[in-house]
Design an enzyme around this catalytic site. Sequence first.
Site, PDB file in Angstrom:
ATOM      1  CD  GLU A  59      -1.846  -2.118   1.939  1.00 54.68           C
ATOM      2  OE1 GLU A  59      -0.975  -2.324   2.678  1.00 54.68           O
ATOM      3  OE2 GLU A  59      -2.611  -3.013   1.709  1.00 54.68           O
ATOM      4  CE1 TYR A  93       7.343   0.449  -3.304  1.00 56.33           C
ATOM      5  CE2 TYR A  93       5.725   2.075  -2.639  1.00 56.33           C
ATOM      6  CZ  TYR A  93       6.807   1.414  -2.383  1.00 56.33           C
ATOM      7  OH  TYR A  93       7.192   1.333  -0.877  1.00 56.33           O
TER       8      TYR A  93
HETATM    9  C1  LIG Z   1      10.732   5.944  -1.533  1.00 57.00           C
HETATM   10  C2  LIG Z   1      12.070   5.819  -1.166  1.00 57.00           C
HETATM   11  C3  LIG Z   1      12.312   4.472  -0.338  1.00 57.00           C
HETATM   12  C4  LIG Z   1      13.019   5.618  -2.483  1.00 57.00           C
HETATM   13  O1  LIG Z   1      14.262   5.243  -2.083  1.00 57.00           O
HETATM   14  P1  LIG Z   1      15.434   5.544  -3.110  1.00 57.00           P
HETATM   15  O2  LIG Z   1      16.754   4.945  -2.532  1.00 57.00           O
HETATM   16  O3  LIG Z   1      15.858   7.177  -3.110  1.00 57.00           O
HETATM   17  O4  LIG Z   1      15.172   5.195  -4.622  1.00 57.00           O
HETATM   18  P2  LIG Z   1      15.856   4.687  -5.905  1.00 57.00           P
HETATM   19  O5  LIG Z   1      17.108   5.456  -5.799  1.00 57.00           O
HETATM   20  O6  LIG Z   1      16.033   3.234  -5.569  1.00 57.00           O
HETATM   21  O7  LIG Z   1      15.170   5.173  -6.875  1.00 57.00           O
HETATM   22  C5  LIG Z   1      14.342   4.404  -7.359  1.00 57.00           C
HETATM   23  C6  LIG Z   1      13.276   4.746  -8.651  1.00 57.00           C
HETATM   24  O8  LIG Z   1      12.275   5.766  -8.166  1.00 57.00           O
HETATM   25  C7  LIG Z   1      12.405   6.904  -8.473  1.00 57.00           C
HETATM   26  N1  LIG Z   1      12.421   7.984  -7.317  1.00 57.00           N
HETATM   27  C8  LIG Z   1      13.148   7.875  -6.170  1.00 57.00           C
HETATM   28  N2  LIG Z   1      12.949   8.989  -5.410  1.00 57.00           N
HETATM   29  C9  LIG Z   1      12.219   9.938  -6.296  1.00 57.00           C
HETATM   30  C10 LIG Z   1      11.671  11.097  -6.096  1.00 57.00           C
HETATM   31  N3  LIG Z   1      11.869  11.794  -4.990  1.00 57.00           N
HETATM   32  N4  LIG Z   1      11.010  11.751  -7.260  1.00 57.00           N
HETATM   33  C11 LIG Z   1      10.675  10.988  -8.149  1.00 57.00           C
HETATM   34  N5  LIG Z   1      11.299   9.837  -8.537  1.00 57.00           N
HETATM   35  C12 LIG Z   1      11.871   9.199  -7.477  1.00 57.00           C
HETATM   36  C13 LIG Z   1      13.963   7.116  -9.221  1.00 57.00           C
HETATM   37  O9  LIG Z   1      13.907   8.100 -10.041  1.00 57.00           O
HETATM   38  C14 LIG Z   1      14.065   5.683  -9.631  1.00 57.00           C
HETATM   39  O10 LIG Z   1      13.737   5.327 -10.944  1.00 57.00           O
HETATM   40  P3  LIG Z   1      14.753   5.115 -12.020  1.00 57.00           P
HETATM   41  O11 LIG Z   1      15.999   4.298 -11.504  1.00 57.00           O
HETATM   42  O12 LIG Z   1      14.164   4.749 -13.050  1.00 57.00           O
HETATM   43  O13 LIG Z   1      15.497   6.687 -12.156  1.00 57.00           O
HETATM   44  C15 LIG Z   1      12.860   6.892  -0.407  1.00 57.00           C
HETATM   45  O14 LIG Z   1      12.285   8.270  -1.096  1.00 57.00           O
HETATM   46  C16 LIG Z   1      12.269   7.059   1.312  1.00 57.00           C
HETATM   47  O15 LIG Z   1      12.722   6.513   1.843  1.00 57.00           O
HETATM   48  N6  LIG Z   1      11.104   7.580   1.307  1.00 57.00           N
HETATM   49  C17 LIG Z   1      10.597   7.588   2.653  1.00 57.00           C
HETATM   50  C18 LIG Z   1       9.907   6.310   3.142  1.00 57.00           C
HETATM   51  C19 LIG Z   1       8.631   5.948   2.128  1.00 57.00           C
HETATM   52  O16 LIG Z   1       7.919   6.937   2.082  1.00 57.00           O
HETATM   53  N7  LIG Z   1       8.756   4.499   2.040  1.00 57.00           N
HETATM   54  C20 LIG Z   1       7.618   3.999   1.178  1.00 57.00           C
HETATM   55  C21 LIG Z   1       6.455   3.765   2.250  1.00 57.00           C
HETATM   56  S1  LIG Z   1       5.076   3.174   1.186  1.00 57.00           S
END
Ligand SMILES: CC(C)(COP(=O)(O)OP(=O)(O)OC[C@H]1O[C@@H](n2cnc3c(N)ncnc32)[C@H](O)[C@@H]1OP(=O)(O)O)[C@@H](O)C(=O)NCCC(=O)NCCS
Length: 170
Positions: free
Chosen positions: A114, A126
């Site tokens: 979710e 995702y």
């Molecule tokens: C969501 C989260 C886990 C992503 O972690 P991350 O290590 O930065 O993600 P990645 O570097 O592996 O990126 C994966 C993809 O998502 C995209 N992405 C990540 N952050 C992004 C942002 N701020 N805006 C747009 N796209 C984003 C990337 O572009 C990437 O796609 P690509 O490789 O095709 O360019 C991180 O932002 C986080 O910890 N958020 C807070 C906790 C949270 O919301 N968790 C989800 C609960 S449902």
Amino acid sequence: MRAPDTRFIDRPMTDADIAAVIAMERQACLHPSHAWSDDNYRSSLRAGYWARVRCDADTGRVCAVIVAMDGVDEVHLLNIAVDQAWHGQGMARQLLSVLYARSTQRRAALVWLEVRPSNAPARTLYEREGFVQVGVRKGYYPAPEGREDALVMRREVALPPLTEAPDALD
Ligand SMILES: CC(C)(COP(=O)(O)OP(=O)(O)OC[C@H]1O[C@@H](n2cnc3c(N)ncnc32)[C@H](O)[C@@H]1OP(=O)(O)O)[C@@H](O)C(=O)NCCC(=O)NCCS
């Protein structure tokens, strides 16, 4: 096969990690109130859910966390968070690939999750990972003003065919 990244150590999460994980996650989230609570982590660990932390190999500092719950032939991703300092460097994707590998091993063909509609970074992650939206849970999350829906997403995990049962079984 890609060589393991020696900058990090991935290991099971324990109660001793909870405070550091929450501090990391509160910084990482768009809104600190979206982060998991002490109780969320404590009850997940007590329930025996799969919970891993990725730590800096030199300092031991927690860089990321992932928590999932096993079903019979599916897995439910409950939480994933990456230290703000490591955002956008593929860490979440790497942790998800560990989850898929584990799902394959357990012959769990579906991963469910979710996500808040307002959580654009997570939704992008995702979608890039091949999750598709299959439903909406109305008012699922607490929000600063009232409640927020949850988008329900699902991804298939390709499973290799089962090997033939040995003849000796009959
Ligand atoms: C969501 C989260 C886990 C992503 O972690 P991350 O290590 O930065 O993600 P990645 O570097 O592996 O990126 C994966 C993809 O998502 C995209 N992405 C990540 N952050 C992004 C942002 N701020 N805006 C747009 N796209 C984003 C990337 O572009 C990437 O796609 P690509 O490789 O095709 O360019 C991180 O932002 C986080 O910890 N958020 C807070 C906790 C949270 O919301 N968790 C989800 C609960 S449902």
